[in-house]
Design a protein around this motif. Structure first.
Motif, PDB file in Angstrom:
ATOM      1  N   VAL A   1       0.247  -1.179   0.079  1.00 32.58           N
ATOM      2  CA  VAL A   1      -0.808  -0.133   0.001  1.00 32.58           C
ATOM      3  C   VAL A   1       0.793   1.477   0.148  1.00 32.58           C
ATOM      4  N   CYS A   2       2.153   1.709   0.875  1.00 34.38           N
ATOM      5  CA  CYS A   2       3.112   1.994   0.504  1.00 34.38           C
ATOM      6  C   CYS A   2       3.523   2.859  -0.174  1.00 34.38           C
ATOM      7  N   GLY A   3       3.780   1.054  -1.310  1.00 30.07           N
ATOM      8  CA  GLY A   3       4.392   1.107  -2.474  1.00 30.07           C
ATOM      9  C   GLY A   3       3.127   2.112  -3.130  1.00 30.07           C
ATOM     10  N   LEU A   4       1.821   1.915  -3.387  1.00 29.89           N
ATOM     11  CA  LEU A   4       1.583   2.586  -4.053  1.00 29.89           C
ATOM     12  C   LEU A   4       0.753   4.198  -4.066  1.00 29.89           C
ATOM     13  N   PHE A   5       0.922   4.568  -2.423  1.00 31.80           N
ATOM     14  CA  PHE A   5       0.305   5.772  -2.637  1.00 31.80           C
ATOM     15  C   PHE A   5       2.370   6.507  -3.027  1.00 31.80           C
ATOM     16  N   ALA A   6       2.725   5.680  -3.286  1.00 33.72           N
ATOM     17  CA  ALA A   6       4.246   6.751  -3.220  1.00 33.72           C
ATOM     18  C   ALA A   6       4.394   6.884  -4.949  1.00 33.72           C
ATOM     19  N   ASP A   7       3.792   5.986  -5.640  1.00 30.98           N
ATOM     20  CA  ASP A   7       3.385   5.582  -6.790  1.00 30.98           C
ATOM     21  C   ASP A   7       2.393   7.219  -7.596  1.00 30.98           C
ATOM     22  N   LEU A   8       1.375   7.339  -6.687  1.00 39.34           N
ATOM     23  CA  LEU A   8       0.113   8.228  -6.701  1.00 39.34           C
ATOM     24  C   LEU A   8       0.426   9.281  -6.355  1.00 39.34           C
ATOM     25  N   SER A   9       1.627   9.748  -6.375  1.00 37.91           N
ATOM     26  CA  SER A   9       1.566  11.566  -5.162  1.00 37.91           C
ATOM     27  C   SER A   9       2.528  12.118  -6.026  1.00 37.91           C
ATOM     28  N   GLU A  10       2.067  13.156  -6.428  1.00 30.97           N
ATOM     29  CA  GLU A  10       2.360  14.248  -6.866  1.00 30.97           C
ATOM     30  C   GLU A  10       3.896  15.070  -6.936  1.00 30.97           C
TER      31      GLU A  10
ATOM     32  N   ALA B   1       6.343  13.842  -1.143  1.00 28.15           N
ATOM     33  CA  ALA B   1       5.266  12.440  -0.381  1.00 28.15           C
ATOM     34  C   ALA B   1       6.085  11.445  -1.063  1.00 28.15           C
ATOM     35  N   ARG B   2       6.318  11.240  -2.139  1.00 30.31           N
ATOM     36  CA  ARG B   2       7.094   9.828  -2.127  1.00 30.31           C
ATOM     37  C   ARG B   2       8.380   9.425  -1.865  1.00 30.31           C
ATOM     38  N   LEU B   3       9.161  10.310  -1.651  1.00 28.92           N
ATOM     39  CA  LEU B   3      10.260   9.605  -0.682  1.00 28.92           C
ATOM     40  C   LEU B   3       9.841   9.175   0.439  1.00 28.92           C
ATOM     41  N   LEU B   4       8.842  10.245   0.792  1.00 25.90           N
ATOM     42  CA  LEU B   4       7.852   9.720   2.419  1.00 25.90           C
ATOM     43  C   LEU B   4       7.714   8.334   2.566  1.00 25.90           C
ATOM     44  N   TRP B   5       6.823   7.410   0.961  1.00 24.20           N
ATOM     45  CA  TRP B   5       5.716   6.685   1.085  1.00 24.20           C
ATOM     46  C   TRP B   5       6.779   5.288   0.976  1.00 24.20           C
ATOM     47  N   TYR B   6       8.122   5.822   0.367  1.00 26.69           N
ATOM     48  CA  TYR B   6       8.724   4.682  -0.036  1.00 26.69           C
ATOM     49  C   TYR B   6      10.028   4.599   0.943  1.00 26.69           C
ATOM     50  N   ILE B   7       9.845   5.567   1.565  1.00 26.33           N
ATOM     51  CA  ILE B   7      10.842   4.921   3.008  1.00 26.33           C
ATOM     52  C   ILE B   7      10.057   4.657   3.784  1.00 26.33           C
ATOM     53  N   CYS B   8       8.291   4.663   4.000  1.00 30.48           N
ATOM     54  CA  CYS B   8       7.619   3.983   5.001  1.00 30.48           C
ATOM     55  C   CYS B   8       7.552   2.385   4.775  1.00 30.48           C
TER      56      CYS B   8
ATOM     57  N   VAL C   1       9.720   0.641   2.592  1.00 29.19           N
ATOM     58  CA  VAL C   1      10.472  -0.335   3.090  1.00 29.19           C
ATOM     59  C   VAL C   1      11.344  -0.291   4.446  1.00 29.19           C
ATOM     60  N   GLY C   2      10.683   0.514   5.201  1.00 28.08           N
ATOM     61  CA  GLY C   2      10.424  -0.285   6.404  1.00 28.08           C
ATOM     62  C   GLY C   2       9.650  -1.131   6.653  1.00 28.08           C
ATOM     63  N   ALA C   3       8.708  -1.403   6.105  1.00 28.46           N
ATOM     64  CA  ALA C   3       7.427  -2.660   6.124  1.00 28.46           C
ATOM     65  C   ALA C   3       8.374  -3.545   5.758  1.00 28.46           C
ATOM     66  N   PHE C   4       8.479  -3.304   4.803  1.00 27.21           N
ATOM     67  CA  PHE C   4       9.491  -4.425   4.446  1.00 27.21           C
ATOM     68  C   PHE C   4      11.041  -4.863   5.413  1.00 27.21           C
ATOM     69  N   LEU C   5      11.658  -4.012   5.581  1.00 24.61           N
ATOM     70  CA  LEU C   5      12.365  -4.432   6.889  1.00 24.61           C
ATOM     71  C   LEU C   5      11.808  -5.498   7.828  1.00 24.61           C
ATOM     72  N   CYS C   6      10.435  -4.977   8.183  1.00 28.85           N
ATOM     73  CA  CYS C   6       9.505  -6.135   9.132  1.00 28.85           C
ATOM     74  C   CYS C   6       9.065  -7.292   8.867  1.00 28.85           C
ATOM     75  N   VAL C   7       9.007  -7.303   7.278  1.00 31.10           N
ATOM     76  CA  VAL C   7       9.206  -8.726   6.659  1.00 31.10           C
ATOM     77  C   VAL C   7      10.055  -9.927   6.586  1.00 31.10           C
ATOM     78  N   LEU C   8      11.580  -9.334   6.638  1.00 35.16           N
ATOM     79  CA  LEU C   8      12.769  -9.625   6.377  1.00 35.16           C
ATOM     80  C   LEU C   8      12.863 -10.194   8.146  1.00 35.16           C
ATOM     81  N   TYR C   9      12.843  -9.262   9.096  1.00 38.89           N
ATOM     82  CA  TYR C   9      12.410  -9.583  10.510  1.00 38.89           C
ATOM     83  C   TYR C   9      11.946 -10.571  10.524  1.00 38.89           C
ATOM     84  N   LEU C  10      10.825 -10.668  10.146  1.00 37.51           N
ATOM     85  CA  LEU C  10      10.412 -11.921  10.476  1.00 37.51           C
ATOM     86  C   LEU C  10      10.379 -13.571   9.653  1.00 37.51           C
ATOM     87  N   ILE C  11      11.086 -13.388   8.612  1.00 36.69           N
ATOM     88  CA  ILE C  11      11.482 -14.494   7.323  1.00 36.69           C
ATOM     89  C   ILE C  11      13.004 -15.117   8.463  1.00 36.69           C
ATOM     90  N   TRP C  12      13.482 -14.376   8.804  1.00 38.43           N
ATOM     91  CA  TRP C  12      15.653 -14.795   8.846  1.00 38.43           C
ATOM     92  C   TRP C  12      14.663 -14.921  10.478  1.00 38.43           C
TER      93      TRP C  12
END
Length: 224
Positions: free
Chosen positions: A103-112, A116-123, A125-136
């Motif tokens: 969802v953050c990636g979608l909002f980043a892509d839709l940001s004008e 805003a695009r960078l902020l959504w992208y960072i959010c 990436v933060g969620a992605f790091l949580c995914v990696l933390y649980l996986i590993w």
């Protein structure tokens, strides 16, 4: 994608001790993705934002297919764990973090604007790091505690998926929505090739390993 789904259906006719829900997940992933790619092939599922084309059909694909991939990986980690003892909370957390990332990636892509695009992208990436933390972290520990061979197989699958998933934010960052190093055509091509390997390729490896493991399935025991 459809070829992959058909392969998994054929395998499901001779499951070799692997639960049918594993095959159902493996089939649903490429079928759903094929529908999203068909929409893009028909020039649908896109919109123009700030002079750039956003293929929101991709995100409709990812918000369903990537949680299913993570569930498949989670079920592999818990392959020797009785159903009643599997951590639903852990699987829910994994899927929730993934959905937030998409969802953050979608909002980043839709940001004008770039801020805003960078902020959504960072959010995202933060969620992605949580995914990696649980996986590993938690999931890998469950696999290792269950059986050494399963732990080794899980580590290979997690590594395969992690490398491919790192490609997603990287392609986005160097594409038109990010730094603009690659053009729209190249980005679209990469966003077709990488998902094929991360979905069909992953499921082929995953099911192959499980079909080999299932006949030798040991009695589950809790690790000390």
């Amino acid at each position: 994608m459809i070829g992959g789904a058909l392969l998994f259906w054929v395998w499901s006719r001779n499951p070799k001790g692997v639960p049918q829900y594993e095959y159902s997940i493996a089939m649903l992933i490429p079928i759903w993705s094929a529908l999203a790619y068909m929409a893009m092939g028909l020039d649908q599922g896109k919109t123009e934002v700030a002079g750039q084309i956003t293929h929101y059909a991709r995100y409709i694909d990812w918000v369903v297919s990537t949680p299913l991939l993570l569930l498949a990986l989670g079920f592999t980690a818990m392959f020797y764990v009785p159903k009643q003892e599997r951590s639903i909370t852990l699987l829910f957390g994994l899927v929730a973090a993934d959905v937030v990332m998409i969802v953050c990636g979608l909002f980043a892509d839709l940001s004008e604007n770039s801020t805003a695009r960078l902020l959504w992208y960072i959010c995202g990436v933060g969620a992605f790091l949580c995914v990696l933390y649980l996986i590993w972290g938690s999931l890998r520990q469950i696999a290792l505690n269950s059986d050494a061979e399963l732990g080794a197989i899980y580590t290979k699958l997690a590594g395969f998926l992690t490398i491919l998933w790192i490609c997603y934010p990287t392609i986005w960052a160097v594409g038109p929505s990010g730094l603009g190093i690659i053009n729209q055509t190249t980005e679209t091509f990469l966003f077709v090739v990488v998902p094929f390997f991360s979905k069909v390729g992953f499921s082929i490896l995953d099911l192959n390993y499980l079909r080999d493991l299932a006949p030798r399935k040991p009695a589950y025991h809790h690790a000390a």
